[in-house]
Scaffold this motif. Structure first.
Motif, mmCIF file in Angstrom:
data_model
loop_
_atom_site.group_PDB
_atom_site.id
_atom_site.type_symbol
_atom_site.label_atom_id
_atom_site.label_comp_id
_atom_site.label_asym_id
_atom_site.label_seq_id
_atom_site.Cartn_x
_atom_site.Cartn_y
_atom_site.Cartn_z
ATOM 1 N N PRO A 160 0.801 -1.231 0.000
ATOM 2 C CA PRO A 160 0.000 0.000 0.000
ATOM 3 C C PRO A 160 0.829 1.274 0.000
ATOM 4 O O PRO A 160 0.363 2.323 -0.470
ATOM 5 N N PRO A 164 -1.080 2.960 -3.082
ATOM 6 C CA PRO A 164 -2.179 3.145 -2.124
ATOM 7 C C PRO A 164 -3.558 2.882 -2.733
ATOM 8 O O PRO A 164 -4.495 2.549 -2.009
ATOM 9 N N ALA A 167 -4.779 -0.561 -1.743
ATOM 10 C CA ALA A 167 -4.557 -0.931 -0.337
ATOM 11 C C ALA A 167 -5.519 -2.024 0.119
ATOM 12 O O ALA A 167 -5.121 -2.959 0.824
#
Length: 545
Positions: A160, A164, A167
């Protein structure tokens, strides 16, 4: 946008026009490695020989009729028989937007499903997002496929920070990997972390209940699953787990009702229908059992993985109903429609014995059971459930030798076998304590032979052979502490002498976890843990790996 030119695509569609349209759409985006399959059978045969990055599959493979296999059943077969990798992009194409077809397609979690009609931009946009996600998660999937689960967990933790956007995908893989390692409390913690940010995330709620189920917290799982279904009435996997949970609580009738509700919403999942039939039979609901098993036989008719065991289930149900003529018809259908093999012969002979018993022809039934037992010895793909049913039928007719041989064969089956404890339990439940004692003695003898054989091979420096011998014993006696200790010792010797292998090291780690649960005060555990760590350091493996 990801690069498309290196992608390979399999189009599964019976329509020449649609295949041509898809081909042109893909060519326009630089995708030229394209193959075709007109139906599920062709697709399965191609996928058995070659892998693809993307599968574009029409839902109605028979043009919307009642014959053949649809896209949902194809995907179910591909997943169950592991003909496609976890990161294969599978996109379902369907013109149905609201009915059970889309529900069924969605519950098998294809990468995406696209409703017709669609534009080239819409299709390529879906493909582009799917490829970007696959490329991001591919290192994790590769580690999992190679058995290097600790490295997979590490990548899920750091992923992540680099990507991100994905994630939650990393979190889901992290939790599932903990589950594969039997680390259910750690998995549950990951799911709760996701829910703390997104409380209504359905898959994370389901994940929590799977952890609760694995940890034996059945009441907690039941309550949470009932709430989840109330919130998402078409979350089909929740129904399946709720049924299993109720079974674990001894509530078979309630479990059957849950599966009936699920089948009413999504009626095409073969494995759910089979489970419903088994539960209905166990609760003596012959009507529901017959309908479920008839649906299974009908839907599986066009599958490349059709099983004669489904016919046995239907025959057994019709026999309980007293419909010998109907059961005979099912046997004739089995003989006509399935290729001759040891599996088919076992199922045919067992089914015939059931019908002959119904007619009161005991001698003829015994002859068929003898044929079934002989054929089962050459039928490795039969399930343990069917074999145990055959054992019980043999015991009812005093065919003790055949029953004992069947059970011993199951104990020695490394893929579909049963443990020594389960083997003894088969005979105890049948009221045959004498045979239970006999098979227990044979199991003890096999363990002693395996320990002796492993020690001899280690003494001769045959490390791989020693590991193979003792891991076979672990499958037969998974709770035998001396066997588990010897297995860990043999694996660590091989790792130390021949080099680090992540899957083998993971196996040793899991066996040590099992040992701690069975015998937490065993003095050898600390020494084995130290030896494991020393071997890691010897080969420069990170302590957390």
């Amino acid at each position: 946008m990801p690069e498309f030119s290196d992608l390979s695509v399999l189009i599964v569609d019976p329509s020449p026009g649609m295949r041509g349209n898809l081909h042109n759409m893909l060519n326009g985006s630089a995708i030229t490695k394209i193959d075709y399959a007109l139906g599920s059978g062709t697709a399965i045969r191609q996928l058995a020989k070659k892998s693809y990055d993307i599968i574009l599959c029409e839902y109605d493979l028979d043009g919307g009729g009642e014959n053949g296999q649809d896209g949902q059943q194809l995907l179910e077969d591909l997943r169950h028989h592991r003909l496609i990798a976890a990161d294969t992009i599978f996109i379902m194409l369907t013109s149905e937007g609201t009915d059970t077809k889309v529900i069924g397609a969605a519950e098998l979690t294809p990468t995406d499903y696209v409703l017709k009609p669609f534009t080239v931009d819409a299709l390529m946009g879906r493909i582009g997002r799917a490829v970007d996600r696959r490329n991001t998660l591919q290192p994790v999937h590769r580690c999992i496929a190679e058995g290097n689960l600790r490295e997979a967990l590490r990548l899920c933790v750091v992923g992540p920070d680099r990507k991100p956007r994905y994630a939650t995908d990393f979190a889901r893989l992290q939790a599932e990997t903990h589950g594969a390692l039997d680390e259910w409390r750690e998995a549950e913690g990951v799911y709760h972390t996701v829910l703390a940010v997104r409380p209504t995330t359905g898959w994370a709620q389901l994940g929590v209940t799977r952890c609760q189920f694995a940890l034996g917290r059945y009441d907690d799982a039941r309550l949470m699953l009932e709430r989840l279904i109330a919130l998402y009435p078409r979350f089909m996997s929740a129904y399946d787990l709720l049924a299993r949970t109720m079974q674990a609580l001894g509530q078979d009738i309630q479990a059957k009702k849950v599966l009936e509700d699920a089948v009413a919403i999504s009626p095409h999942m073969v494995r759910r229908l089979r489970h419903l039939g088994e539960l209905a039979f166990a609760t003596d609901d012959v009507g529901v059992a017959e309908r479920a098993f008839r649906a299974v036989v009908g839907k599986a008719r066009y599958s490349e993985f059709r099983s004669p065991e489904d016919h046995v289930n239907l025959v057994r149900t019709l026999v309980r109903k007293g419909d010998g003529a109907g059961a005979g018809g099912v046997i004739r259908d089995m003989e006509r429609s399935l290729r001759g093999s040891a599996e088919v012969e076992t199922c045919r002979a067992l089914s015939a014995a059931l019908v002959l018993d119904l007619a009161g022809s005991e001698t003829a039934a015994m002859a068929e059971l003898t044929r079934a037992a002989a054929a089962a010895a050459d039928a490795p793909n039969l399930s343990s459930a069917l074999r145990i049913g055959l054992v019980n039928a043999c015991l009812q007719h005093r065919l003790d030798t055949q029953a004992s041989e069947l059970v011993l064969d199951m104990m020695n089956d490394g893929v579909r076998g049963i443990t020594a404890e389960q083997a003894v339990d088969v005979f105890e439940k049948a009221g045959r304590h004498d045979l239970a004692v006999s098979v227990g003695q044979r199991a003890t003898q096999q363990v002693e032979e395996a320990l002796s054989d492993t020690a001899a091979k280690l003494g001769q420096g045959e490390h791989r052979a020693a590991v193979m011998a003792i891991t076979a014993a672990v499958r037969r006696a998974p709770r035998n502490v001396p066997v588990l200790l010897t297995a860990v010792q043999a694996i660590l010797r091989q790792l130390d002498e021949l080099g680090w292998e992540a899957p083998l090291a993971e196996q040793a780690a899991q066996l040590m976890v099992r040992l701690r649960k069975l015998d937490p005060s065993n003095g050898a555990l600390e020494h084995l843990a130290q030896q494991y760590g020393a071997t890691q350091r010897k080969y420069g493996i990170a302590a957390a790996a």
